[in-house]
Design an enzyme around this catalytic site. Structure first.
Site, PDB file in Angstrom:
ATOM      1  N   SER A 145      43.987  42.377  50.333  1.00  0.00           N
ATOM      2  CA  SER A 145      42.664  42.246  49.717  1.00  0.00           C
ATOM      3  C   SER A 145      42.125  43.635  49.362  1.00  0.00           C
ATOM      4  CB  SER A 145      41.740  41.465  50.646  1.00  0.00           C
ATOM      5  OG  SER A 145      40.548  41.091  49.989  1.00  0.00           O
TER       6      SER A 145
ATOM      7  N   ASP B  45      42.946  32.060  43.922  1.00  0.00           N
ATOM      8  CA  ASP B  45      42.314  33.317  44.345  1.00  0.00           C
ATOM      9  C   ASP B  45      41.609  33.923  43.144  1.00  0.00           C
ATOM     10  OD1 ASP B  45      41.874  36.063  45.154  1.00  0.00           O
ATOM     11  OD2 ASP B  45      43.461  35.825  46.650  1.00  0.00           O
TER      12      ASP B  45
ATOM     13  N   HIS C 215      42.100  32.687  48.544  1.00  0.00           N
ATOM     14  CA  HIS C 215      42.093  34.046  49.082  1.00  0.00           C
ATOM     15  C   HIS C 215      42.121  33.977  50.616  1.00  0.00           C
ATOM     16  CE1 HIS C 215      41.470  38.347  48.660  1.00  0.00           C
ATOM     17  NE2 HIS C 215      40.634  38.294  49.685  1.00  0.00           N
TER      18      HIS C 215
END
Length: 320
Positions: free
Chosen positions: A163, A259, A289
């Site tokens: 991330s 995502d 995500h």
């Protein structure tokens, strides 16, 4: 089709358990505490991973800045130099810490047979760009310079992150190229790459219980110290802004098709490949995500974890 309508029962049930406070960046201290508590609870439920020693090091930070803590995970009983993997945790540039990825880092050290170093970089908004990426660069320099004493082969050092950590790893790969530090691989897990948020997927994902458009814009603005999408944003902050991707270390990118980073990650992979960088891209159907972290026993997560660890092992040892 709406985002919610594409989720399976396991994901819908997961979202019911996510506290709203964890993604409310209008109250960053509460969001940090909530995420840390959830991460600690997940860590307590995870299986034990024996045979890995953990040691914290406090290393010199960038010139004039505080020391940086680097947590090192070393497989026990190995005498020969091992490959090294510098890991950068996620959290949207404003949340997270090294401890929340202890299980992941221990698993990588044990399964791949490498020394993992995880960087406790400074967070925005208190410490905007370039503080986070410069802390990561300080960690990489220290890792490479002290490879011998850490049991690491200096010719086999990779970097990676998830991330925001994936975005920082991509930025660190640019810095390493431009400052002459050798790395052999960049492992980018649903990386946060582009502050402009102009893609289809960046508009599509707006559910309040996953990393969404609102939180993403807030995270970028905190990092940049100005609104996301502003002019004159450094590629060392937002790697998608880089004009030249040639000469970078080979890359592995994995992202879910639900995502908000999907489109920017696919585009970055294509640009890396076009620039002559060996690049492997995986898009995992049905994954949001953080699916691989939040639902570790889900079938897509098991496939994801096998692909991710297989790619790292291949990059570091030549094994699959």
């Amino acid at each position: 089709m709406r985002f919610e309508d594409r989720l399976d029962e396991a994901h819908l049930a997961l979202l019911e358990t996510i506290p709203a406070e964890m993604l409310d960046l209008s109250d960053v201290p509460t969001a940090r505490a909530t995420l840390a508590g959830r991460a600690e609870a997940m860590k307590e439920q995870a299986p034990e991973i024996p045979g890995v020693e953990i040691e914290d090091h406090h290393i010199p930070g960038p010139d004039g800045d505080p020391d940086v803590m680097v947590r090192v995970y070393t497989p026990s009983g190995v005498d020969a130099p091992m490959p090294g993997f510098l890991w950068i945790h996620g959290g949207g540039m404003v949340l997270g810490n090294v401890a929340m990825d202890d299980v992941k880092c221990k698993a990588a050290a044990a399964s791949v047979g490498c020394v993992v170093a995880s960087v406790e970089y400074r967070l925005a908004p208190e410490n905007p760009h370039p503080a986070p990426v410069e802390d990561c660069f300080a960690g990489l320099q220290w890792f490479a310079s002290n490879a011998g004493s850490l049991g690491v082969d200096p010719a086999r050092i990779a970097i990676g992150g998830g991330s925001a950590g994936g975005g920082l790893a991509a930025a660190l790969a640019l810095l390493a190229r431009d400052r002459g530090v050798d790395i052999i691989h960049q492992q980018l897990i649903f990386p946060m790459l582009d502050d402009r948020n102009i893609t289809r997927s960046s508009h599509y994902v707006q559910h309040p219980k996953v990393w969404n458009r609102e939180t993403n814009l807030a995270g970028w603005s905190a990092l940049l110290g100005k609104p996301a999408g502003s002019e004159d944003v450094s590629p060392y902050a937002a790697p998608a802004r880089a004009d030249d991707l040639s000469g970078l270390a080979p890359a592995f990118i994995i992202v879910g098709d639900l995502d908000l980073f999907l489109d920017e990650d696919i585009e970055y992979a294509g640009r890396l490949a076009a620039a002559g960088v060996p690049t492997e891209l995986h898009v995992m159907p049905g994954a949001v995500h953080g699916t691989s972290v939040l639902l570790p026993d889900h079938p897509v997560s098991k496939r994801w974890q096998a692909i991710e660890m297989g790619a790292l092992k291949h990059a570091l040892t030549g094994g699959g």
